[in-house]
Enzyme design. Structure first.
Site, PDB file in Angstrom:
ATOM      1  N   GLY A  30      -6.712  11.538  12.623  1.00 20.74           N
ATOM      2  CA  GLY A  30      -5.617  12.069  13.629  1.00 20.74           C
ATOM      3  C   GLY A  30      -6.124  11.727  15.045  1.00 20.74           C
ATOM      4  O   GLY A  30      -6.818  12.610  15.582  1.00 20.74           O
TER       5      GLY A  30
ATOM      6  N   TRP B 155       1.938   9.621  13.636  1.00 19.90           N
ATOM      7  CA  TRP B 155       1.592   8.680  12.745  1.00 19.90           C
ATOM      8  C   TRP B 155       0.582   8.399  12.011  1.00 19.90           C
ATOM      9  O   TRP B 155      -0.313   7.688  12.051  1.00 19.90           O
ATOM     10  CB  TRP B 155       1.673   7.268  13.669  1.00 19.90           C
TER      11      TRP B 155
ATOM     12  N   ARG C 169      12.664 -24.959  -5.636  1.00 22.44           N
ATOM     13  CA  ARG C 169      13.885 -24.702  -5.027  1.00 22.44           C
ATOM     14  C   ARG C 169      14.443 -26.239  -4.794  1.00 22.44           C
ATOM     15  O   ARG C 169      14.010 -26.840  -3.824  1.00 22.44           O
ATOM     16  CB  ARG C 169      13.835 -23.957  -3.978  1.00 22.44           C
TER      17      ARG C 169
ATOM     18  N   GLN D   9      10.806 -32.590   5.613  1.00 21.13           N
ATOM     19  CA  GLN D   9       9.678 -32.682   6.591  1.00 21.13           C
ATOM     20  C   GLN D   9       9.678 -31.323   7.350  1.00 21.13           C
ATOM     21  O   GLN D   9       8.428 -30.829   7.543  1.00 21.13           O
ATOM     22  CB  GLN D   9       9.832 -33.717   7.508  1.00 21.13           C
TER      23      GLN D   9
ATOM     24  N   GLU E 165      -4.084   0.516  15.296  1.00 21.37           N
ATOM     25  CA  GLU E 165      -5.495   0.278  15.462  1.00 21.37           C
ATOM     26  C   GLU E 165      -5.571  -0.623  16.625  1.00 21.37           C
ATOM     27  O   GLU E 165      -6.277  -1.563  16.740  1.00 21.37           O
ATOM     28  CB  GLU E 165      -6.099  -0.340  14.063  1.00 21.37           C
TER      29      GLU E 165
END
Ligand SMILES: Cc1cc2nc3c(=O)[nH]c(=O)nc-3n(C[C@H](O)[C@H](O)[C@H](O)COP(=O)(O)OP(=O)(O)OC[C@H]3O[C@@H](n4cnc5c(N)ncnc54)[C@H](O)[C@@H]3O)c2cc1C
Lengths: 264, 389
Positions: B135, B167, B273, B284, B368
């Site tokens: 923390g 957080w 695909r 391209q 971070e």
């Protein structure tokens, strides 16, 4: 409990396998080699017996120095010792001759209760070594083992379930014995990071044929009566049928197909 | 989807030792077989797969670059980086869990704790029996943690902590929180155990990123802890920053995994695909995207590798770590966005995975030290001028 597991390196891809001049399965050119995917199951089987009963597990392979890598993987999984039998004379051995080498290594390690192999190798699919080992060592063989029901080293008894194409069989044998295991007998453990680090620092003892008392004339091309004439990749998986229609129709067709194939 | 194939355009394989490769392969197999089948579910449900903790511990990933005497694997920093890479190929939430446990919480105890604290906590944390969190960030102090409001006051029995942390990864799951607070105006580290009166946590809801990860607020209201819970070697902001440097190092490698996964999936998809009667890989514009991804991943791999070797030789400095963290996070996020784009509409679904990486990497780019804060760190190193204020 003392178990010896026989492991083998195989080419990473099917294209890596070909037939040598003297009619043996060989690795074609430069590709990568891996532990045979069945081997971790064999190792896990032995390690679980050790976890339950105590004792020791050894791993052995016959080949060249490159195979040290797969022996280190066995060490990383937790086997106590690994041994490499490497000798130029082994080159060109058929599965019987390989079994002769492995039997020599088993005798050298000595005092074993159980020898464990995979049910078939990924490269030649031959399933010969297990039976040949039993023959050479004059001990019982139990192939296609999917479960060990009972293992009693003191009473020298093992009882296993064999999974065969047409069903399951429960069989018993005296120890020492050779078993071959099928995939799914246990989920192999992942080599731990600590195990890997320790294994990479271990020396793997290398034995020559002389060290294990095997006559070079009985292995290699000279000691291998069987020759492979040709080798084909396994047939592509048979066709997939797409079932169409409404949900009810598709379900009905699917049930019918299952009944037709006698799956149920 | 085909089995994961790792991009290795410059034959990095030759640079890794057998031990490093074996470590990577073991974690790779684990992630493929044990973690991947459940990730879509956990991401959707906003849960961390806690059932995997004992298995991750058996694998040895917690604090894996710390010494064996504390129950850790003791692997070198390149192998450690490869572990992070493989974990984050699964999900940034998995890598975050392991980073916080090892790179932050265990590392803080290892670096600033007493021998008794190390003996008490590190083996249990390596075994996954105790979970840690770290923390530092507060509601009003993120990039500028030195301004933190959380305080510690000396009492007869120990210290009383007051404040809030925001957080905090693993915050609610954690058995032990490494909490940074100001004692007489100086930042120090404290160990706060779950269940200590005055200590509570609350999970952060509504996240679109790192959903398979516990992110929480920690509340410290007259929370009294024993004197023995101070990390005595911690002294000033440099202490938590040293922990961040250790975890950032892991992130620089981790995001490579996410990027490599996105690349692998996009390439596979583009070859399969078909539009305008041919595979989209044959256009391209699509190739250019794939080429960008492959080039940037390769450069990032080389950067991480070199940083790892420098770290093992004791040559890596915090600014080197900043450059790798900053570059690699931005690169990975862009790869995820390009992969999403190549996959068209399919790219937005959980089944195709890349949007999950994309959403996760938004956090990874920020936590971070944000992308821009790392620019300021490197900028200061290059110019000698601090541009933070
Ligand atoms: C999912 C998740 C998990 C986290 N886990 C932890 C955890 O376990 N422990 C912990 O302590 N923290 C954790 N954090 C917090 C994280 O470290 C912070 O979010 C981060 O440091 C940024 O702080 P902030 O969010 O307050 O943003 P701010 O600092 O408010 O920054 C907002 C923006 O302003 C920019 N900015 C700020 N200062 C400057 C400046 N001087 N010059 C230029 N631009 C500037 C930033 O780059 C950013 O773009 C986590 C965050 C997230 C999202």
């Amino acid at each position: 409990m003392k178990a010896i597991v026989f492991v083998k390196e195989v080419p990473e891809t099917p294209e890596g396998v070909s037939v040598s001049e003297n009619g043996q399965v060989q690795a074609a050119g430069g590709g990568n080699f891996l532990t045979d995917p069945i081997d971790p199951f064999a190792i896990e089987t032995a390690l679980q017996l050790k976890d339950a009963k105590g004792g020791e597990v050894h791993a052995v392979t016959a080949g060249n120095s490159r195979a040290e890598k797969i022996l280190k993987e066995a060490l990383a999984m937790g086997v106590d010792n690994s041994y490499l039998v490497a000798d130029d004379a082994i080159e060109g051995s058929d599965p019987n001759a390989i079994a002769r080498v492995l039997a020599g290594a088993a005798k050298k390690i000595g005092d074993y209760d159980l020898l464990v192999t995979g049910d078939r190798a990924a490269d030649d699919n031959a399933s010969i070594v297990t039976a040949a080992l039993a023959q050479l060592l004059d001990i019982p063989v139990l192939t296609f083992v999917s479960e060990i029901r009972e293992f009693d080293a003191d009473a020298m008894k093992i009882r296993v379930v064999r999974t065969l194409e047409n069903g399951r069989q429960v069989v018993e044998a005296t120890l020492p014995a050779v078993i071959s295991v099928v995939k799914g007998i246990h989920e192999p453990r992942y080599p731990s990071l600590l195990g890997i680090r320790k294994a990479s620092k271990r020396e793997v003892p290398t034995w020559s044929l002389a060290d294990i008392g095997v006559d070079p004339a009985t292995v290699g091309a000279a000691g291998s009566p069987t020759k492979i004439r040709s080798l084909d990749p396994p047939p592509a998986p048979s066709g997939v049928e797409m079932i169409t229609g409404s949900a009810e129709e598709m379900a009905a067709t699917l049930v019918q197909r299952i009944m037709d194939k006698k799956v149920l | 989807m085909k089995d994961f194939v790792a991009l290795d355009y410059f034959n990095m394989e030759e640079l890794y030792t057998d031990e490093e490769k074996a470590v990577r392969n073991s974690v790779r197999d684990f992630v493929s077989n044990q973690f991947m089948p459940g990730i879509e579910h956990h991401f959707e449900e906003c849960t961390f797969p806690t059932e995997l903790i004992p298995r991750l511990a058996a694998l040895g990933v917690f604090g894996s670059n710390l010494p064996e005497e504390y129950g850790c694997a003791g692997i070198n920093n390149v192998a450690y980086g490869l572990v992070m890479q493989e974990l984050e190929r699964g999900d940034s939430g998995l890598r975050s869990f392991v980073s916080v446990q090892g790179g932050l919480a265990m590392f803080a105890i290892y670096s600033f704790g007493t021998e008794e604290q190390k003996q008490e906590w590190l083996p249990q944390m390596a075994e996954g029996k105790k979970i840690g969190c770290f923390g530092l960030t507060e509601p009003d102090y993120g990039s500028d943690p030195g301004g933190m409001i959380t305080t510690a006051k000396k009492t007869d029995k120990g210290y009383v902590l007051n404040g809030a942390k925001m957080w905090i990864t693993n915050g609610t799951m954690a058995d032990i929180a490494v909490v940074w607070a100001k004692l007489d105006g100086r930042v120090r580290g404290f160990l706060v155990e779950k269940g200590t009166p005055g200590f509570s946590s609350k999970e952060t809801k509504g996240k679109f990123s790192l959903r398979a990860s516990d992110t929480s607020e920690l509340i410290l209201a007259d929370c009294e802890i024993p004197a023995a819970n101070l990390l005595p070697e911690s002294d000033g902001l440099v202490s938590p920053l040293a922990c961040l440097s250790s975890a950032r190092y892991g992130i620089a490698w981790g995001v490579l995994g996410a990027a490599m996964d996105c690349y692998h999936r996009a390439l596979t998809y583009a070859k399969e695909r078909k539009q305008f009667d041919k595979p989209i890989a044959g256009f391209q514009l699509v190739q250019r995207k794939l080429v960008w991804m492959a080039s940037e991943i390769t450069k990032a791999q080389l950067l991480a590798y070199r940083l790892g070797r420098m770290k093992d030789e004791g040559q890596a400095k915090f600014n080197h770590v900043s450059m790798a963290k900053r570059n690699n996070c931005a690169m990975a996020l862009e790869c995820a966005r390009l992969a999403r784009d190549i996959m068209g509409a399919n790219g937005i679904t959980s089944e195709y995975h890349v949007i999950r990486h994309m959403l996760n990497l938004e956090s990874v780019k920020t936590y971070e030290g944000t992308h821009d804060i790392h620019a300021l760190i490197i900028g200061q190193d290059l110019t000698g001028e601090a541009a933070f204020r």
